[in-house]
Write an enzyme that holds these catalytic residues in place. Structure first.
Site, PDB file in Angstrom:
ATOM      1  N   THR A 193       0.864  -1.126  -0.061  1.00 54.43           N
ATOM      2  CA  THR A 193       0.032  -0.013  -0.093  1.00 54.43           C
ATOM      3  C   THR A 193       0.761   1.156   0.102  1.00 54.43           C
ATOM      4  O   THR A 193       1.718   1.424   0.823  1.00 54.43           O
ATOM      5  CB  THR A 193      -1.008  -0.020   1.211  1.00 54.43           C
ATOM      6  OG1 THR A 193      -1.940  -1.122   1.059  1.00 54.43           O
ATOM      7  CG2 THR A 193      -1.885   1.323   1.226  1.00 54.43           C
ATOM      8  N   HIS A 223      -7.076 -11.051   0.104  1.00 55.72           N
ATOM      9  CA  HIS A 223      -6.172 -10.379   1.395  1.00 55.72           C
ATOM     10  C   HIS A 223      -6.783 -11.284   2.486  1.00 55.72           C
ATOM     11  O   HIS A 223      -7.997 -10.647   2.981  1.00 55.72           O
ATOM     12  CB  HIS A 223      -6.278  -9.159   1.471  1.00 55.72           C
ATOM     13  CG  HIS A 223      -5.332  -8.567   2.278  1.00 55.72           C
ATOM     14  ND1 HIS A 223      -4.786  -9.283   3.357  1.00 55.72           N
ATOM     15  CD2 HIS A 223      -4.954  -7.083   2.396  1.00 55.72           C
ATOM     16  CE1 HIS A 223      -3.853  -8.313   3.951  1.00 55.72           C
ATOM     17  NE2 HIS A 223      -4.000  -7.231   3.375  1.00 55.72           N
ATOM     18  N   ASN A 267      -3.309  -9.577   8.337  1.00 53.48           N
ATOM     19  CA  ASN A 267      -3.055  -8.182   8.501  1.00 53.48           C
ATOM     20  C   ASN A 267      -4.258  -7.534   9.365  1.00 53.48           C
ATOM     21  O   ASN A 267      -4.353  -6.439   9.264  1.00 53.48           O
ATOM     22  CB  ASN A 267      -2.590  -7.341   7.768  1.00 53.48           C
ATOM     23  CG  ASN A 267      -1.060  -7.969   7.150  1.00 53.48           C
ATOM     24  OD1 ASN A 267      -0.569  -8.885   7.739  1.00 53.48           O
ATOM     25  ND2 ASN A 267      -0.572  -7.616   6.011  1.00 53.48           N
ATOM     26  N   TYR A 316      -7.555  -7.764   8.615  1.00 54.19           N
ATOM     27  CA  TYR A 316      -8.717  -7.325   7.732  1.00 54.19           C
ATOM     28  C   TYR A 316      -9.853  -8.213   7.771  1.00 54.19           C
ATOM     29  O   TYR A 316      -9.574  -9.096   8.377  1.00 54.19           O
ATOM     30  CB  TYR A 316      -7.999  -6.642   6.374  1.00 54.19           C
ATOM     31  CG  TYR A 316      -7.062  -5.692   6.353  1.00 54.19           C
ATOM     32  CD1 TYR A 316      -7.555  -4.386   6.842  1.00 54.19           C
ATOM     33  CD2 TYR A 316      -5.660  -5.881   6.041  1.00 54.19           C
ATOM     34  CE1 TYR A 316      -6.399  -3.445   7.034  1.00 54.19           C
ATOM     35  CE2 TYR A 316      -4.850  -5.022   6.251  1.00 54.19           C
ATOM     36  CZ  TYR A 316      -5.273  -3.847   6.530  1.00 54.19           C
ATOM     37  OH  TYR A 316      -4.281  -2.621   6.891  1.00 54.19           O
ATOM     38  N   ASN A 335      -3.052  -4.836  13.700  1.00 55.11           N
ATOM     39  CA  ASN A 335      -4.413  -4.605  13.789  1.00 55.11           C
ATOM     40  C   ASN A 335      -5.203  -5.381  14.720  1.00 55.11           C
ATOM     41  O   ASN A 335      -6.175  -5.781  14.602  1.00 55.11           O
ATOM     42  CB  ASN A 335      -5.270  -4.856  12.167  1.00 55.11           C
ATOM     43  CG  ASN A 335      -5.210  -3.319  11.491  1.00 55.11           C
ATOM     44  OD1 ASN A 335      -5.056  -2.415  11.960  1.00 55.11           O
ATOM     45  ND2 ASN A 335      -5.051  -3.824   9.993  1.00 55.11           N
TER      46      ASN A 335
END
Length: 384
Positions: free
Chosen positions: A30, A182, A185, A187, A242
């Site tokens: 990103t 994805h 992490n 998400y 996260n």
């Protein structure tokens, strides 16, 4: 000829119908450069074009599947015709360099924010498996440090699964060679997998099988669009980032189940992200993640999918793992940021000598084109 210490990385590998020229891949990175909107722009095109000359496979930065906000300003999406057209220019450029590119499909789940401009425009809540806020949070386009909010538990998760399928349809139209889900992490897919973020008592939670259901159904939808041999998934069993992470025994049980079932679907690869201390925050005086060796713990469960890995690998270490049969390809991240010819440098024994400017790693909110270019497309390639 590549130096002996990295030679195994430069053996071709077959990934479904694709013959990858080497095993040095570009990880999703990103960079916040799709200014002024979420549409890939000319600077994004230049960035991918620069890096397309030497890797075996490129995974895009996380591509948002819906206008449902982001903690990252100017992250590109793939829900509109304009975005599809922008990505088509990039995939065409990558293919002209005889390289391949997968879109990483991304939904933030609970780490979105209701005050994010795109979240407001979407007119929907911040959705997650359960109404549990993640600790931490950093929003580069919201004044102060508001932190993460308590999300809205989604009543019917198939609504979100439909969004992944539509994104895959758009990715195919945009000319991508495949898609990566994805699942790492912290998400959305990871949030369903983790018992700390998913406390549902219906069929979408309550056990390793229940918590795996969402991600496995998304994979089935992606396969429906692209075929099983053009779909991969990125997983980070060690958690941390996260506010993710379960006790070790539960972690191994959950990810062993998920990986076994995902492998049965016949997908092209599973990318196992190793523990990286930098991405493991401290809460209440201790690290959040669940540190363990993901390769030795899970790779043996993959009977069909290629075993790829990610997370702090050096060229020599990656080559040794490939040579020993522990993994079949490795994703590199940071090295590609300041070396657009990273794989070529490894292959030709060139030093990785461009200093990395951490201040320009992520783009500024509403940056000018000059600001977008800085630390993004201005790193030089080596001379060969």
């Amino acid at each position: 000829m590549a130096p002996a210490t990295v030679a195994s990385l430069f053996e071709p590998i077959q990934l479904g119908p694709l013959t990858l020229r080497n095993r040095v891949f570009i990880s999703a990175l990103t960079r916040n450069r799709s200014v002024p909107t979420n549409i890939p722009n000319a600077v994004n095109l230049e960035y991918y074009q620069q890096r397309a000359k030497s890797p075996g496979l490129i995974i895009t930065e996380g591509v948002l599947i819906t206008q449902q906000g982001s903690e990252w300003p100017h992250a590109p999406g793939i829900w509109s015709k304009e975005q599809v057209a922008g990505w088509k220019k990039i995939t065409d450029a990558v293919h002209k360099e005889d390289s391949f590119i997968f879109a990483q499909l991304w939904h933030l789940g609970r780490v979105g924010h209701p005050d994010a401009p795109e979240q407001k425009a979407a007119g929907v809540p911040v959705y997650a498996p359960s109404a549990i806020a993640a600790r931490g949070g950093k929003f580069r386009f919201i004044p102060g440090e508001p932190g993460y909010v308590t999300p809205t538990a989604i009543d019917d998760p198939t609504i979100l699964i439909d969004l992944f399928e539509k994104a895959a349809v758009n990715a195919k139209e945009a000319g991508f060679d495949g898609v990566e889900l994805h699942g790492a992490n912290g998400y959305l897919v990871h949030q369903f997998l983790d018992s700390n973020s998913n406390i549902r008592t219906d069929s979408w939670g309550g056990s390793a099988a229940g918590r795996s259901k969402f991600g496995l159904l998304v994979l089935e939808r992606l396969i429906k669009v692209f075929g099983k041999d053009r779909v991969g998934i990125k997983l980070n069993p060690t958690g941390g980032y996260n506010d993710m992470g379960m006790p070790l025994e539960e972690t191994i049980e959950t990810f062993s189940y998920f990986i076994t079932e995902a492998d049965k679907l016949g997908i092209a690869y599973i990318d196992l992200v190793r523990y990286v201390d930098l991405f493991d925050p401290v809460f209440d005086g201790k690290k959040r993640g669940t540190k363990h060796d993901v390769i030795s713990t899970y790779a043996h469960l993959m009977k069909n999918a290629k075993v790829f890995s990610n997370g702090g690998w050096t060229g020599e270490e990656a080559a040794a793992a490939v040579k020993d049969g522990k993994v079949q390809g490795v994703f590199f991240g940071m090295g590609w940021i300041n070396h657009p010819d990273f794989a070529a440098r490894l292959e030709h024994g060139k030093p990785l000598d461009n200093p990395l400017d951490y201040t320009t790693l992520y783009g500024k909110y509403h940056a000018s084109e000059e600001e977008q270019r800085k630390g993004y497309v201005d790193y030089p390639a080596a001379e060969y």
